[in-house]
Design a protein around this motif. Structure first.
Motif, short mmCIF file in Angstrom:
data_model
loop_
_atom_site.label_atom_id
_atom_site.label_comp_id
_atom_site.label_asym_id
_atom_site.label_seq_id
_atom_site.Cartn_x
_atom_site.Cartn_y
_atom_site.Cartn_z
N LYS A 97 0.61 -0.69 0.26
CA LYS A 97 0.38 -0.25 -0.22
C LYS A 97 0.92 1.00 0.20
O LYS A 97 1.86 1.32 0.53
CB LYS A 97 -1.14 0.35 0.92
N HIS A 98 0.35 2.40 -0.36
CA HIS A 98 0.86 3.72 -0.44
C HIS A 98 0.91 4.42 1.05
O HIS A 98 1.85 5.27 0.73
CB HIS A 98 0.87 4.29 -1.51
N LEU A 99 0.12 3.99 1.38
CA LEU A 99 -0.23 4.78 2.61
C LEU A 99 -1.47 4.11 3.82
O LEU A 99 -2.17 2.54 3.43
CB LEU A 99 -1.80 6.37 2.41
N TRP A 100 -0.20 3.83 4.99
CA TRP A 100 -1.45 3.23 6.00
C TRP A 100 -1.59 4.36 7.23
O TRP A 100 -0.04 5.19 7.11
CB TRP A 100 -0.71 2.09 6.55
N VAL A 101 -2.20 4.24 7.94
CA VAL A 101 -2.84 5.37 8.57
C VAL A 101 -2.94 4.49 10.38
O VAL A 101 -3.52 4.14 10.33
CB VAL A 101 -3.82 6.41 8.39
N THR A 102 -1.93 4.44 11.14
CA THR A 102 -2.13 3.94 12.36
C THR A 102 -2.62 4.68 13.78
O THR A 102 -1.80 6.17 13.78
CB THR A 102 -0.78 3.03 12.66
N ALA A 103 -2.79 4.03 14.46
CA ALA A 103 -2.54 5.09 16.30
C ALA A 103 -1.14 5.93 16.78
O ALA A 103 -1.14 4.16 16.38
CB ALA A 103 -3.78 4.55 17.13
N TYR A 104 -1.38 6.48 17.16
CA TYR A 104 0.41 6.65 17.65
C TYR A 104 0.51 5.90 18.93
O TYR A 104 -0.37 5.45 20.14
CB TYR A 104 0.61 7.76 18.39
N ASP A 105 1.24 4.55 18.57
CA ASP A 105 2.40 4.10 20.00
C ASP A 105 3.34 3.87 20.44
O ASP A 105 3.83 2.74 19.12
CB ASP A 105 1.15 2.28 19.24
N PRO A 106 3.72 4.45 21.45
CA PRO A 106 5.69 4.59 20.46
C PRO A 106 6.50 3.19 20.80
O PRO A 106 7.93 3.08 19.87
CB PRO A 106 5.98 5.08 22.25
N ASP A 107 5.92 1.86 20.99
CA ASP A 107 6.42 0.70 20.39
C ASP A 107 6.31 0.18 18.83
O ASP A 107 6.91 -0.46 18.21
CB ASP A 107 5.96 -0.43 21.39
N GLU A 108 6.10 0.97 17.98
CA GLU A 108 5.90 1.01 16.56
C GLU A 108 6.25 1.66 15.78
O GLU A 108 5.84 2.83 15.28
CB GLU A 108 3.99 0.71 16.50
N ARG A 109 7.49 1.02 16.61
CA ARG A 109 8.12 1.69 15.06
C ARG A 109 8.38 1.30 13.77
O ARG A 109 9.33 2.16 12.72
CB ARG A 109 9.80 1.77 16.46
N TYR A 110 8.98 0.09 13.46
CA TYR A 110 9.23 -0.20 11.81
C TYR A 110 8.09 -0.63 11.75
O TYR A 110 7.75 -1.78 12.19
CB TYR A 110 10.25 -1.34 12.58
N ASP A 152 -9.84 8.78 13.58
CA ASP A 152 -10.23 10.26 13.63
C ASP A 152 -9.94 11.45 14.49
O ASP A 152 -10.63 11.19 15.45
CB ASP A 152 -11.64 10.04 12.62
N GLY A 153 -9.09 11.93 14.07
CA GLY A 153 -8.91 13.46 15.37
C GLY A 153 -8.28 12.24 16.50
O GLY A 153 -9.07 12.49 17.47
N GLU A 154 -7.27 11.64 16.38
CA GLU A 154 -5.89 11.42 17.24
C GLU A 154 -4.69 11.36 17.03
O GLU A 154 -4.11 12.82 15.96
CB GLU A 154 -6.43 9.75 17.12
N ASP A 155 -4.23 10.87 17.37
CA ASP A 155 -2.53 10.79 17.57
C ASP A 155 -2.20 9.36 16.45
O ASP A 155 -2.49 9.17 16.95
CB ASP A 155 -1.71 10.77 19.14
N ILE A 156 -2.04 10.43 15.38
CA ILE A 156 -1.59 9.79 14.07
C ILE A 156 -0.41 8.95 13.54
O ILE A 156 0.80 10.79 13.93
CB ILE A 156 -2.78 9.76 13.13
N VAL A 157 -0.23 8.54 13.30
CA VAL A 157 0.74 8.00 11.96
C VAL A 157 0.82 7.75 10.56
O VAL A 157 -0.36 6.69 10.80
CB VAL A 157 1.71 7.37 12.94
N LEU A 158 1.78 8.53 9.22
CA LEU A 158 1.25 7.97 8.99
C LEU A 158 2.61 6.88 8.41
O LEU A 158 3.54 7.41 8.93
CB LEU A 158 1.03 9.36 7.59
N TRP A 159 2.18 6.24 7.47
CA TRP A 159 3.58 5.00 6.86
C TRP A 159 3.30 5.74 5.01
O TRP A 159 2.58 4.79 4.71
CB TRP A 159 3.75 3.88 7.32
N HIS A 160 4.09 6.05 4.87
CA HIS A 160 4.42 6.02 3.40
C HIS A 160 5.24 5.73 2.64
O HIS A 160 6.26 5.39 2.58
CB HIS A 160 4.54 7.45 2.96
N THR A 161 4.75 4.43 1.00
CA THR A 161 5.84 3.52 1.00
C THR A 161 5.65 4.59 -0.75
O THR A 161 5.19 4.94 -0.95
CB THR A 161 5.44 2.15 -0.10
N PHE A 162 6.81 4.61 -0.86
CA PHE A 162 7.47 5.51 -2.87
C PHE A 162 8.51 4.70 -3.04
O PHE A 162 9.73 4.10 -2.20
CB PHE A 162 7.72 6.17 -1.95
#
Length: 631
Positions: free
Chosen positions: A534-547, A573-583
């Motif tokens: 996928k080009h985009l994933w959006v996840t809720a922030y979690d400090p253990d989710e790094r890789y 939606d309206g949360e602390d979020i992280v984007l993961w972008h594949t390019f």
């Protein structure tokens, strides 16, 4: 003394880490460090940090015992000289630790001690002592099942005709060795096909290959008589309206933290969190070629010491990076990070026929970059900050393409780049982790498409087209593909902050939209590199989710990282979020890529969309005429 939780790592801190590990009996004579990096505090703790407050500097260390393969995941405080956590891993279920430099250095010795490997070379008329053995990650397949717990690499051979010869020109194709790194033995040799070793030189630094240097290039001098416009205080970088902190670790390389414009936060943390290079050759000796350069190799270990005039041009500020070697000793990479300004053409311009105005302003950008060499390829990662609030990331791929023999009958999965020499098709897919804080930590993502409007009462002439916005509510909704046919972008907005027009402030991610992973959905690499589907994933922030492919990528069967995290289907939606972008790049090599490849580019852009109330560069002054020269 550490002034901020995200300060760059120091040599003294790594010495303290080594001392604590040694005292605890974890770093023994036979143990090696596969990774050591700053364990960054939780985002809330960093944002709440008060200057002068005490900082506990903790490090995550992955330890491998060479004779047994025993693996430990350790958290150690350099500030307190204490072990906070030490977990004995089961590689059969978690995946293997990254491959260490010590192990890489052993592989050729192990291969040359194998009668089966040497016999395969001799049958080809080759002296085994002239063949460089290139150790490569094994992946997770039936012939190297991850569940048996063995640390396996696969080794291909390349003939080196003399000390200065580039062996990539002479692949010994059709044969591969499987090496058990713990037992230090070759467990299998697959001798599939005897192909001629290409003979033509690939020594691009040899005048007989390159020709005499051209004499027609006139010098270009870049000068800033009053010095650069940026300031660096420790690792706090300020330039024009921008501020950010720079970091570095051996897995991700350069990291950017707390990017803000006019003290308004935009990105809390940005990095290249993973990359995979999947190859397309299904040959019995090559089908497994899928390299996770960050997760399997810790590719930033091999960061180049940059040189003025060669790697960087102009008024340059360099920053050293400190990492730990296999023994836990600090190793300083001189000039690892390059910081400079560049002119970037016209920023804005208008000549008005009514008002008689004629105004032009020039754009410039701040560049923060590093370059690393991993095997045959060299990668540069460049982060650009612009006067108008734009952020850009660019990956530069160069070096030497991975080679194969090219049979007389041709090959459907490789390009012939020189007589008898092939280069298999492959991709370079990067995952950018973008921990967003657009005017605060509560953000949302809207997918924005350009859509046609059917001809009808509201569009009688058929010329209308519209913008369609779709709010991504949960992680299951936020696994997205780019669509250049719809000019698709993703807007990161803050629902709690509006501009003067009453719209939520935001930043838009503009993808290049190149192909994602092309391997079949049922393939092993599809499971292991699911992030690249996928080009985009959006996840809720979690400090253990790094890789995005999980913590332990080496020989892992797949499903870790983004697929596992997003199975929880948390709200975004309206949360602390992280984007993961594949390019990235899909590379069908050209003859022009040999014997050394001109830089190829891939990247993405983040642009303000309603973040400002008007053009934020109206105050940029005209360029002084003394800097312009005419004929």
């Amino acid at each position: 003394m550490t002034a901020h939780p995200l300060d760059l790592v120091t040599e003294d801190e790594l010495r303290a880490v080594k001392a604590a590990l040694t005292t605890a009996g974890l770093l023994t004579e036979t143990a090696r460090i596969a990774f050591c990096g700053l364990e960054e505090p939780d985002k809330a703790a960093v944002l709440a940090h008060v200057p002068g407050a005490e900082v506990d500097r903790r490090f995550r260390v992955l330890l491998l015992d060479l004779p047994t393969g025993a693996s430990h995941d350790v958290i150690v405080s350099a500030s307190r000289s204490e072990i906070d956590r030490a977990v004995l891993l089961d590689p059969a279920t978690t995946g293997q630790l990254p491959i260490t430099d010590t192990e890489f250095e052993l592989v050729e010795e192990i291969a040359l001690a194998s009668e089966e490997w040497c016999d395969a070379l001799k049958r080809r008329g080759l002296d085994p002592a002239t063949v460089r053995t290139v150790p490569l990650s094994a992946g997770a397949y039936d012939d190297c099942p991850p569940g048996d717990g063995r640390r396996i690499v696969r080794a291909l051979g390349f003939q080196q005709l003399h000390d200065k010869d580039h062996p990539w020109a002479h692949p010994v194709d059709g044969v591969v060795a499987y090496v058990d790194l713990t037992a230090r033995t070759v467990v299998e040799v697959v001798d599939h096909r005897d192909l001629p070793v290409p003979a033509e030189s690939g020594n691009f630094d040899d005048p007989e290959v390159a020709g005499e240097p051209r004499s027609t290039l006139k010098p270009i001098e870049i000068t800033q008589p009053e010095g650069p416009s940026f300031a660096l205080d420790g690792n706090l970088l300020t330039w024009q309206n921008w501020s950010l902190r720079i970091g570095f670790n051996e897995r991700e390389g350069l990291t950017l933290h707390q990017l803000a414009f006019d003290d308004r936060p935009i990105v809390y943390r940005a990095s290249i969190a993973e990359m995979v290079v999947p190859y397309a050759d299904p040959s019995p000796v090559r089908y497994w070629q899928n390299y996770f350069d960050a997760g399997e190799y810790m590719f930033a270990r091999y960061t180049n010491s940059l040189e003025l005039g060669c790697d960087c041009l102009g008024e340059i500020t360099y920053v050293d990076a400190v990492i730990a070697d296999d023994f836990g000793d600090p190793r300083t990479i001189r000039n690892a990070i390059c910081i400079h300004e560049e002119d970037y053409g016209v920023l804005w311009k208008h000549s008005d026929m009514f008002a008689g105005s004629n105004e032009t302003r020039r754009q410039r950008r701040l560049v923060v970059s590093f370059f690393t060499t991993i095997g045959n390829y060299d990668y540069g990662f460049y982060w650009y900050l612009y006067l108008d609030g734009t952020i850009q990331c660019e990956a530069k791929a160069t070096g030497v393409v991975f080679t194969s023999a090219y049979p007389e009958e041709g090959h459907p999965y490789a390009t012939q780049i020189a007589p008898g020499l092939g280069a298999p098709f492959h991709q370079h897919l990067f995952s950018a982790r973008l921990d967003m804080t657009v005017d605060g930590t509560r953000n949302a993502v809207e997918e924005v498409d350009a859509v046609r409007v059917p001809m009808g009462p509201g569009n009688p002439y058929g010329n209308a087209f519209a913008e369609r916005r779709t709010r991504l509510g949960h992680e299951s909704d936020a696994r997205r593909l780019a669509d250049q046919g719809r000019a698709r972008t993703w807007h990161v907005v803050n629902p709690e902050k509006v501009n003067r027009l009453g719209r939520p402030v935001g930043y838009a991610l503009y993808p290049e939209g190149q192909p994602v992973l092309l391997a079949d959905d049922a393939s092993a690499i599809h499971d292991r590199a699911a992030f690249a589907t996928k080009h985009l994933w959006v996840t809720a922030y979690d400090p253990d989710e790094r890789y995005p492919a999980g913590d332990f990528v080496n020989q892992h069967p797949g499903g870790a990282g983004l697929p596992a995290w997003t199975a929880a289907d948390r709200t975004v939606d309206g949360e602390d979020i992280v984007l993961w972008h594949t390019f990235g790049l899909t590379h069908f090599p050209r003859p022009e890529d040999w014997p050394v490849m001109p830089v190829d580019y891939a990247g993405f852009t983040l642009k303000p969309v309603g973040f400002f109330d008007r053009n934020p560069t109206l105050d940029v002054p005209r360029s002084a005429s003394r800097h312009c020269h005419g004929g």
